[in-house]
Design a protein around this motif. Structure first.
Motif, short mmCIF file in Angstrom:
data_model
loop_
_atom_site.label_atom_id
_atom_site.label_comp_id
_atom_site.label_asym_id
_atom_site.label_seq_id
_atom_site.Cartn_x
_atom_site.Cartn_y
_atom_site.Cartn_z
N LEU A 1 0.61 -1.31 -0.12
CA LEU A 1 -0.02 -0.07 0.01
C LEU A 1 0.94 1.32 0.04
O LEU A 1 0.34 2.19 0.53
CB LEU A 1 -1.09 -0.08 1.23
N TYR B 1 -5.67 -4.70 2.76
CA TYR B 1 -5.19 -5.16 1.66
C TYR B 1 -6.24 -5.30 0.56
O TYR B 1 -6.06 -4.92 -0.65
CB TYR B 1 -4.36 -6.22 1.74
N LEU B 2 -7.39 -5.96 1.06
CA LEU B 2 -8.44 -6.42 -0.07
C LEU B 2 -9.24 -5.10 -0.33
O LEU B 2 -9.61 -5.02 -1.65
CB LEU B 2 -9.40 -7.55 0.79
N ALA C 1 -8.08 -2.11 -0.74
CA ALA C 1 -7.32 -1.07 -1.49
C ALA C 1 -7.06 -1.74 -2.74
O ALA C 1 -6.84 -1.24 -4.04
CB ALA C 1 -5.81 -1.07 -0.66
N GLY C 2 -6.91 -2.99 -2.93
CA GLY C 2 -6.86 -3.76 -4.06
C GLY C 2 -7.87 -3.67 -5.00
O GLY C 2 -7.69 -4.07 -6.28
N ALA C 3 -9.20 -3.49 -4.73
CA ALA C 3 -10.33 -3.31 -5.54
C ALA C 3 -10.55 -1.60 -5.69
O ALA C 3 -11.64 -1.74 -6.61
CB ALA C 3 -11.38 -4.14 -4.78
N ARG C 4 -9.66 -0.93 -5.50
CA ARG C 4 -10.04 0.38 -5.54
C ARG C 4 -10.25 0.86 -7.09
O ARG C 4 -9.36 0.41 -7.74
CB ARG C 4 -9.04 1.36 -4.91
N PHE D 1 0.09 -4.24 -8.49
CA PHE D 1 -0.84 -4.51 -7.83
C PHE D 1 -2.23 -3.82 -7.69
O PHE D 1 -3.20 -4.54 -7.56
CB PHE D 1 -0.24 -4.33 -6.16
N ARG D 2 -2.11 -2.33 -7.80
CA ARG D 2 -3.05 -1.64 -7.88
C ARG D 2 -3.78 -1.33 -9.30
O ARG D 2 -4.73 -0.84 -9.52
CB ARG D 2 -2.84 -0.35 -7.25
N HIS E 1 -4.74 -3.89 -11.13
CA HIS E 1 -6.06 -5.21 -11.36
C HIS E 1 -7.10 -4.60 -11.01
O HIS E 1 -7.22 -3.67 -9.98
CB HIS E 1 -5.45 -6.24 -10.80
N ASN E 2 -8.31 -4.97 -11.45
CA ASN E 2 -9.64 -4.56 -10.77
C ASN E 2 -9.94 -5.52 -9.63
O ASN E 2 -10.41 -4.98 -8.75
CB ASN E 2 -10.56 -5.11 -11.77
N LYS E 3 -9.19 -6.58 -9.28
CA LYS E 3 -9.20 -7.21 -8.24
C LYS E 3 -7.88 -7.40 -7.38
O LYS E 3 -7.04 -7.23 -7.84
CB LYS E 3 -9.88 -8.67 -8.59
N PRO E 4 -7.95 -7.48 -5.90
CA PRO E 4 -6.81 -7.90 -5.19
C PRO E 4 -6.22 -9.15 -5.79
O PRO E 4 -6.72 -10.19 -6.14
CB PRO E 4 -7.20 -8.00 -3.95
#
Lengths: 310, 186
Positions: A47, A304-305, A307-310, B77-78, B80-83
């Motif tokens: 992050l 993490y989860l 932030a990863g879908a932002r 990492f950021r 992608h649409n998904k984690p």
């Protein structure tokens, strides 16, 4: 079966909004973060491009430090805010406060607020991801997640496990979030406390109600013992702390009478000698400190989860 | 025209692994002060094979072997649409002053290896890191990263896809080249 790889929600407002798959995804991710925080270098760069604001409109030690460590171990930039030393005292509204903070380019908000629903109110009005770190007597989702994660770590699976929640259910956001979380994971839940501290319609959530501590201890695999919230006892819910300790406190002699050992949990802070005696809190079956350790891993997973879908 | 063709058959696959083991022995002798680190998830299928065969060939009781998850170190990492879903990280030693053989199945853009080098930093300062890959797609690099040990070199266009199949997951050891990425799951 294809496993879910992202949460079904953009915010973590409460356990009520999560699916079982969401919860399991958080747990699986938390397990990898638990490995990270036990490394010699406990930090990963995931992050590093994000800024997180921790807005605490209510006091907190554990949750706040836990969130801050989780954020720092994910390399996020962190700003802290507490209501007692801010312009909230000058009469600024919640939305104004948050919008001012967001205009300084903050990406995620972790918020504790005394008003139930405060994070839900914000989530309809701002763009940042919001994590509820406790809203009044409503929900405390990360606490429930770390409690259930700690139980799962111990038992492997919560399906059919019997969890008893003792104490002040009426004022407890931990209890409500725990009930939602445990029910979604297939556990049976019983609440036990004095009638004055149990909400009237609690049984409608699918939990059993009991007033006898010894009977409940006989039944359960896990005892999650909640704190008597001394700051919320302005009305007398019970005659005295001594009387509460006598009828609803859990001591070593009670546990020794049980046919099998049970897991002892407490979300903290402990009132030693009131709801739980020291020898129970420090006993070998107590996982109170593991709960705290898991708290950081679970919060890293949630950050993490989201932030990863932002 | 076929959508896919086998570029490394089962027999040649086995020979390739055998050859690479001997090349590694030539370079690192008896693997004193040398460890093998496979990149999770699919690089570890390859490193498992190398590690097991090296133990047999060298007849040593132990070669330090780790599996490195690089999910949290990726630069995309950021994007992608998904984690990204992390894999288990199994590193029970430090790489301080060791020779490291970093192992992955396919070297493509080089970004995975870059992330692995970043992740490796957290385990100390290695003396030297060398890269062993089963497939080198040499014309598709985004970064100045090259392999030291290569199983097979593939010259393919960007939209092609190289799939490494393993006996324990796909039924047979072999490598396939798909003319188009979209055909790989058919």
């Amino acid at each position: 079966m294809p496993q879910a790889t992202s949460l079904s929600v953009p915010h973590l407002l409460g356990i009520k909004d999560l699916t079982r798959e969401d919860i399991e995804l958080i747990f699986d991710t938390a397990a990898t973060f638990k490995e990270v925080i036990n490394r010699p270098i406990k930090k990963v760069p995931s992050l590093r491009d994000l800024t997180v604001a921790n807005l605490f409109f209510e006091d907190s030690t554990r949750t706040r430090i836990s969130f801050e460590l989780a954020e720092k171990r994910l390399s996020a930039d962190v700003v802290n805010f507490s209501a007692s030393s801010s312009s909230v005292k000058k009469g600024e509204t919640l939305l104004d406060t948050v919008n001012n903070i967001l205009s300084m380019k903050v990406d995620m908000i972790v918020m504790r607020h005394p008003a139930p629903g405060a994070p839900h109110f914000l989530s309809n009005r701002i763009k940042a991801n919001i994590i509820n770190a406790g809203d009044g007597t409503h929900e405390h989702p990360t606490q429930a997640l770390l409690d259930a994660y700690s139980m799962r770590e111990h038992f492997g699976d919560l399906e059919g496990k019997k969890v008893a929640i003792f104490g002040d259910i009426l004022h407890s956001r931990v209890a409500l979030s725990n009930i939602f979380c445990l029910k979604k994971l297939g556990a049976a839940v019983k609440v036990c406390g004095p009638p004055t501290l149990l909400p009237k319609y609690i049984a409608s959530l699918g939990v059993e109600v009991e007033h006898d501590v010894e009977k409940t201890l006989q039944w359960c695999d896990v005892a999650n013992i909640l704190r008597i919230q001394l700051e919320r006892q302005d009305i007398r819910y019970f005659p005295s702390l001594r009387e509460y300790a006598l009828y609803f406190g859990i001591n070593k002699a009670m546990l020794d009478r049980l046919p099998k050992p049970i897991l002892i949990m407490h979300p903290g802070p402990i009132n030693r000698g009131v709801e739980i005696t020291s020898d129970v809190a420090d006993s070998e079956h107590s996982i109170i400190l593991q709960q705290v350790e898991n708290g950081v891993a679970v919060r890293m997973a949630v950050l993490y989860l989201l932030a990863g879908a932002r | 025209m076929d959508h896919e063709r086998i570029i490394l058959s089962r027999e040649r696959f086995a020979l390739t692994i055998e050859r690479m083991c001997h090349q590694l022995i030539e370079q690192f002798d008896r693997f004193d002060d040398t460890c093998i680190i496979g990149i999770q998830p699919r690089g570890t299928f390859f490193s498992d094979r190398l590690h097991a065969r090296l133990l047999q060939l060298l007849d040593v009781p132990r070669i330090p072997y780790g599996k490195l998850d690089i999910t949290f170190y990726r630069d995309d990492f950021r994007l992608h649409n998904k984690p990204l879903v992390p894999s288990a990280n199994q590193m029970d030693f430090l790489v301080e002053n060791k020779n490291v053989v970093l192992v992955d199945d396919v070297l493509y853009s080089g970004r995975t290896v870059q992330a692995a080098l970043a992740a490796l930093n957290d385990y100390g300062r290695p003396r030297v890191v060398e890269l062993a890959v089963l497939v080198d797609r040499r014309f598709n690099r985004h970064l100045p990263i090259q392999a030291d040990f290569t199983g097979i070199t593939v010259d393919a266009l960007d939209h092609a896809y190289v799939k490494v199949e393993w006996a324990h997951t796909d039924g047979e050891d072999r490598i396939l080249l798909f003319a188009d990425k979209k055909d790989r799951d058919k």
